[in-house]
Design a protein around this motif. Structure first.
Motif, PDB file in Angstrom:
ATOM      1  N   MET A  45       0.907  -1.116  -0.202  1.00 33.60           N
ATOM      2  CA  MET A  45      -0.135  -0.127   0.147  1.00 33.60           C
ATOM      3  C   MET A  45       1.053   1.262   0.004  1.00 33.60           C
ATOM      4  SD  MET A  45      -3.092  -0.854   2.592  1.00 33.60           S
ATOM      5  CE  MET A  45      -4.068   0.313   2.530  1.00 33.60           C
ATOM      6  N   ARG A  46       2.097   1.214   0.564  1.00 33.56           N
ATOM      7  CA  ARG A  46       2.892   2.482   0.648  1.00 33.56           C
ATOM      8  C   ARG A  46       3.587   2.749  -0.706  1.00 33.56           C
ATOM      9  NH1 ARG A  46       4.706   0.478   5.872  1.00 33.56           N
ATOM     10  NH2 ARG A  46       6.260  -0.723   4.893  1.00 33.56           N
ATOM     11  N   GLN A  47       3.825   1.326  -1.249  1.00 39.22           N
ATOM     12  CA  GLN A  47       4.288   1.678  -2.650  1.00 39.22           C
ATOM     13  C   GLN A  47       3.172   2.276  -3.693  1.00 39.22           C
ATOM     14  OE1 GLN A  47       7.976   0.626  -3.043  1.00 39.22           O
ATOM     15  NE2 GLN A  47       7.264   2.351  -4.518  1.00 39.22           N
ATOM     16  N   ARG A  48       2.068   1.673  -3.517  1.00 39.68           N
ATOM     17  CA  ARG A  48       0.911   2.251  -4.271  1.00 39.68           C
ATOM     18  C   ARG A  48       0.721   3.813  -4.040  1.00 39.68           C
ATOM     19  NH1 ARG A  48      -2.861  -1.807  -6.244  1.00 39.68           N
ATOM     20  NH2 ARG A  48      -2.106  -3.804  -5.755  1.00 39.68           N
ATOM     21  N   ALA A  49       0.826   4.091  -2.837  1.00 39.86           N
ATOM     22  CA  ALA A  49       0.505   5.588  -2.548  1.00 39.86           C
ATOM     23  C   ALA A  49       1.882   6.537  -2.697  1.00 39.86           C
ATOM     24  CB  ALA A  49       0.693   5.740  -0.931  1.00 39.86           C
ATOM     25  N   ALA A  50       2.984   5.900  -3.088  1.00 33.93           N
ATOM     26  CA  ALA A  50       3.913   6.620  -3.790  1.00 33.93           C
ATOM     27  C   ALA A  50       3.883   6.734  -5.314  1.00 33.93           C
ATOM     28  CB  ALA A  50       5.424   5.902  -3.641  1.00 33.93           C
ATOM     29  N   ILE A  51       3.247   5.760  -5.745  1.00 36.77           N
ATOM     30  CA  ILE A  51       2.799   5.957  -7.370  1.00 36.77           C
ATOM     31  C   ILE A  51       1.714   6.713  -7.519  1.00 36.77           C
ATOM     32  CG2 ILE A  51       1.783   4.599  -9.275  1.00 36.77           C
ATOM     33  CD1 ILE A  51       3.367   2.062  -8.063  1.00 36.77           C
ATOM     34  N   ALA A  52       0.747   6.858  -6.531  1.00 35.09           N
ATOM     35  CA  ALA A  52      -0.221   8.050  -6.698  1.00 35.09           C
ATOM     36  C   ALA A  52       0.329   9.212  -6.520  1.00 35.09           C
ATOM     37  CB  ALA A  52      -1.442   7.781  -5.485  1.00 35.09           C
ATOM     38  N   ILE A  53       1.273   9.531  -5.755  1.00 30.68           N
ATOM     39  CA  ILE A  53       1.851  10.631  -5.668  1.00 30.68           C
ATOM     40  C   ILE A  53       2.408  11.275  -7.031  1.00 30.68           C
ATOM     41  CG2 ILE A  53       3.587  12.190  -4.522  1.00 30.68           C
ATOM     42  CD1 ILE A  53       3.137  10.721  -1.990  1.00 30.68           C
ATOM     43  N   ALA A  54       3.137  10.216  -7.675  1.00 26.61           N
ATOM     44  CA  ALA A  54       3.856  10.424  -8.960  1.00 26.61           C
ATOM     45  C   ALA A  54       2.885  10.630  -9.967  1.00 26.61           C
ATOM     46  CB  ALA A  54       4.615   9.227  -9.221  1.00 26.61           C
ATOM     47  N   LEU A  55       1.629  10.220  -9.987  1.00 25.22           N
ATOM     48  CA  LEU A  55       0.616  10.633 -11.005  1.00 25.22           C
ATOM     49  C   LEU A  55      -0.239  11.682 -10.636  1.00 25.22           C
ATOM     50  CD1 LEU A  55      -0.838   6.875 -11.163  1.00 25.22           C
ATOM     51  CD2 LEU A  55       0.395   8.111 -12.760  1.00 25.22           C
ATOM     52  N   ALA A  56       0.061  12.446  -9.747  1.00 25.88           N
ATOM     53  CA  ALA A  56      -0.772  13.372  -9.245  1.00 25.88           C
ATOM     54  C   ALA A  56      -1.051  14.599 -10.438  1.00 25.88           C
ATOM     55  CB  ALA A  56      -0.225  14.230  -7.975  1.00 25.88           C
ATOM     56  N   LEU A  57       0.083  14.938 -11.240  1.00 22.59           N
ATOM     57  CA  LEU A  57      -0.215  15.959 -12.167  1.00 22.59           C
ATOM     58  C   LEU A  57      -0.094  15.282 -13.429  1.00 22.59           C
ATOM     59  CD1 LEU A  57       1.985  18.516 -10.341  1.00 22.59           C
ATOM     60  CD2 LEU A  57      -0.382  18.478 -10.586  1.00 22.59           C
ATOM     61  N   ASN A  58      -0.173  13.889 -13.710  1.00 23.77           N
ATOM     62  CA  ASN A  58      -0.217  13.367 -14.759  1.00 23.77           C
ATOM     63  C   ASN A  58       1.012  13.625 -15.761  1.00 23.77           C
ATOM     64  OD1 ASN A  58      -2.685  12.249 -14.609  1.00 23.77           O
ATOM     65  ND2 ASN A  58      -3.782  14.250 -15.412  1.00 23.77           N
ATOM     66  N   PRO A  59       2.205  13.216 -15.321  1.00 24.57           N
ATOM     67  CA  PRO A  59       3.666  13.334 -16.042  1.00 24.57           C
ATOM     68  C   PRO A  59       3.639  12.665 -17.250  1.00 24.57           C
ATOM     69  CG  PRO A  59       3.732  12.121 -14.051  1.00 24.57           C
ATOM     70  CD  PRO A  59       2.530  12.485 -13.940  1.00 24.57           C
ATOM     71  N   GLU A  60       4.415  12.827 -17.911  1.00 22.72           N
ATOM     72  CA  GLU A  60       4.712  12.419 -19.325  1.00 22.72           C
ATOM     73  C   GLU A  60       5.592  11.192 -19.226  1.00 22.72           C
ATOM     74  OE1 GLU A  60       3.668  12.558 -22.394  1.00 22.72           O
ATOM     75  OE2 GLU A  60       1.990  13.946 -22.101  1.00 22.72           O
ATOM     76  N   VAL A  61       6.544  11.487 -18.039  1.00 25.18           N
ATOM     77  CA  VAL A  61       7.654  10.253 -17.737  1.00 25.18           C
ATOM     78  C   VAL A  61       7.569   9.934 -16.300  1.00 25.18           C
ATOM     79  CG1 VAL A  61      10.108   9.972 -17.723  1.00 25.18           C
ATOM     80  CG2 VAL A  61       9.086  11.046 -19.929  1.00 25.18           C
ATOM     81  N   ILE A  62       7.530   8.663 -15.941  1.00 21.05           N
ATOM     82  CA  ILE A  62       7.935   8.379 -14.440  1.00 21.05           C
ATOM     83  C   ILE A  62       9.061   7.447 -14.439  1.00 21.05           C
ATOM     84  CG2 ILE A  62       6.785   7.341 -12.540  1.00 21.05           C
ATOM     85  CD1 ILE A  62       3.984   7.997 -13.435  1.00 21.05           C
ATOM     86  N   ILE A  63       9.945   7.798 -13.503  1.00 17.28           N
ATOM     87  CA  ILE A  63      11.108   7.013 -13.137  1.00 17.28           C
ATOM     88  C   ILE A  63      10.911   6.099 -12.178  1.00 17.28           C
ATOM     89  CG2 ILE A  63      13.611   6.760 -12.648  1.00 17.28           C
ATOM     90  CD1 ILE A  63      13.888   9.458 -14.330  1.00 17.28           C
ATOM     91  N   MET A  64      10.815   4.865 -12.165  1.00 19.41           N
ATOM     92  CA  MET A  64      10.567   4.013 -11.066  1.00 19.41           C
ATOM     93  C   MET A  64      11.683   3.110 -10.614  1.00 19.41           C
ATOM     94  SD  MET A  64       6.730   2.356 -11.734  1.00 19.41           S
ATOM     95  CE  MET A  64       5.311   3.522 -11.912  1.00 19.41           C
ATOM     96  N   ASP A  65      12.648   3.713  -9.560  1.00 15.95           N
ATOM     97  CA  ASP A  65      13.491   2.891  -8.929  1.00 15.95           C
ATOM     98  C   ASP A  65      13.495   1.927  -8.115  1.00 15.95           C
ATOM     99  OD1 ASP A  65      16.318   2.625  -8.329  1.00 15.95           O
ATOM    100  OD2 ASP A  65      16.703   4.519  -7.681  1.00 15.95           O
ATOM    101  N   GLU A  66      13.388   0.756  -8.734  1.00 20.70           N
ATOM    102  CA  GLU A  66      13.278  -0.696  -8.123  1.00 20.70           C
ATOM    103  C   GLU A  66      12.025  -0.370  -7.022  1.00 20.70           C
ATOM    104  OE1 GLU A  66      16.442  -2.833  -6.779  1.00 20.70           O
ATOM    105  OE2 GLU A  66      17.692  -2.085  -7.645  1.00 20.70           O
ATOM    106  N   PRO A  67      10.702  -0.395  -7.534  1.00 21.61           N
ATOM    107  CA  PRO A  67       9.571  -0.044  -6.770  1.00 21.61           C
ATOM    108  C   PRO A  67       9.082  -1.337  -6.037  1.00 21.61           C
ATOM    109  CG  PRO A  67       8.965  -0.013  -9.040  1.00 21.61           C
ATOM    110  CD  PRO A  67      10.630  -0.132  -9.141  1.00 21.61           C
ATOM    111  N   THR A  68       9.275  -2.260  -6.579  1.00 23.75           N
ATOM    112  CA  THR A  68       8.971  -3.487  -5.708  1.00 23.75           C
ATOM    113  C   THR A  68       9.880  -4.274  -5.072  1.00 23.75           C
ATOM    114  OG1 THR A  68       9.837  -4.899  -7.901  1.00 23.75           O
ATOM    115  CG2 THR A  68       7.379  -3.890  -7.720  1.00 23.75           C
ATOM    116  N   THR A  69      10.941  -3.760  -4.782  1.00 28.10           N
ATOM    117  CA  THR A  69      12.086  -4.316  -3.955  1.00 28.10           C
ATOM    118  C   THR A  69      11.749  -4.463  -2.537  1.00 28.10           C
ATOM    119  OG1 THR A  69      13.796  -3.234  -5.062  1.00 28.10           O
ATOM    120  CG2 THR A  69      14.439  -3.883  -2.729  1.00 28.10           C
TER     121      THR A  69
END
Length: 323
Positions: free
Chosen positions: A162-186
């Motif tokens: 859930m914390r990782q999903r919350a971090a993804i939600a924050i990244a999506l907040a402004l609908n960016p064109e590029v998202i860098i995910m640095d080992e998000p499932t570690t």
């Protein structure tokens, strides 16, 4: 069409014991809407490359060469490395966002999840009203599979997934064109990993953003990526489609990574690791940095640095010359 073009990027870490050449001459294209995987052992330069692209590196790191050109939807382009402080602040989150490796460390432990999404909206979308921000926060949480009533929860009250999903939600907040995910499932178990990967694919299809997905787990990238770039000792040594690398990897290092995890189908095979350890980047070996660990190297490998030609940087496969 490319949304991001990285050319000849170099990053050094300066220290009293010598200069660490963490990234050397990396050139990559990120196509609009694709998932580009970035794989390699720890210390290969993956996270440093991501930090340089997002301009998140701090001393003693120094970008020594290259350009990172971002192409907007309206056709204009900008070199991220030349942005001034106020321009960079506007660029982040709106056009490029980052999901870090450990959500427990990247999220503010004394702020609720909802408040942290609201902070991004207040800072970068000041025209949104309080009610609009609250509605957007609830929408983002629901979209990543979190009940909207958890917006009042603190990070320690959420599970790792859930914390990782919350971090993804924050990244999506402004609908960016590029998202860098640095080992998000570690550090997540395999069931939660699969849920997160499914969510990332679904969100990519819905919003159309491009992803740079960084991990040392090549088998995971085979499942999620459109293309994969393999890094070793600060350089990209092979790049190709996920299917192409899986069925016909050409660099000995890529072959070694593929042989390090079991196949789900086919005959049982012995797992073979890669002998030795990655080189000290303060004084990398001459020639191809992988040759001391390579089982098929020839004499020229110890003196000639192969360049990335036709998708692979290996004298035995491309013969493109030296850098």
């Amino acid at each position: 069409m490319n949304v991001l073009e990285i050319r000849d990027l170099g990053v050094d870490y300066l220290s009293g014991s010598g200069t660490v050449h963490a990234v050397t001459g990396v050139s990559l294209d990120l196509r609009r809407g694709e998932i580009l995987g970035l794989a390699g052992e720890s210390g290969s330069g993956k996270s440093t490359l991501a930090g340089a692209v997002a301009r998140l590196l701090r001393p003693p790191a120094a970008i020594t060469s290259g350009s990172v050109v971002y192409h907007r939807q309206d056709g204009t382009a900008v070199d991220v490395l030349t942005l001034q402080k106020n321009e960079l602040r506007a660029f982040r989150w709106k056009e490029l966002a980052v999901v870090f490796q450990s959500a427990m460390n990247s999220l503010n432990p004394v702020g609720t999840v909802g408040a942290q999404i609201d902070d991004v909206l207040r800072a970068h979308a000041p025209r949104m009203s309080r009610d609009e921000r609250a509605e957007r926060t609830a929408e983002l949480l629901r979209r990543v599979g979190i009940s909207a009533d958890r917006r009042r929860s603190y990070p320690h009250e959420l599970s790792g997934g859930m914390r990782q999903r919350a971090a993804i939600a924050i990244a999506l907040a402004l609908n960016p064109e590029v998202i860098i995910m640095d080992e998000p499932t570690t550090a997540l178990d395999v069931v939660v990993q699969r849920d997160i990967l499914h969510e990332i694919r679904a969100l990519r299809e819905e919003y159309g953003f491009a992803v740079v997905f960084i991990t040392h787990d090549l088998s995971l990238l085979m499942e999620i990526s459109d293309r994969i770039a393999i890094m070793y000792a600060g350089r990209v040594v092979e790049i190709g489609t996920a299917r192409g690398l899986h069925e016909g990897a050409r660099h000995p290092y890529t072959v070694g990574l593929l042989r390090s995890f079991p196949r789900l189908h086919g005959p049982r095979e012995e797992l073979l690791g890669i002998p030795g350890t990655p080189p000290d980047l303060r004084s990398p070996p001459p020639g191809c940095a992988f040759h001391p660990r390579c089982g098929v190297s020839v004499a020229a490998c110890s003196s000639v640095v192969p360049v990335l030609g036709d998708g692979v940087a290996c004298l035995l496969n491309d013969g493109t010359g030296v850098s």
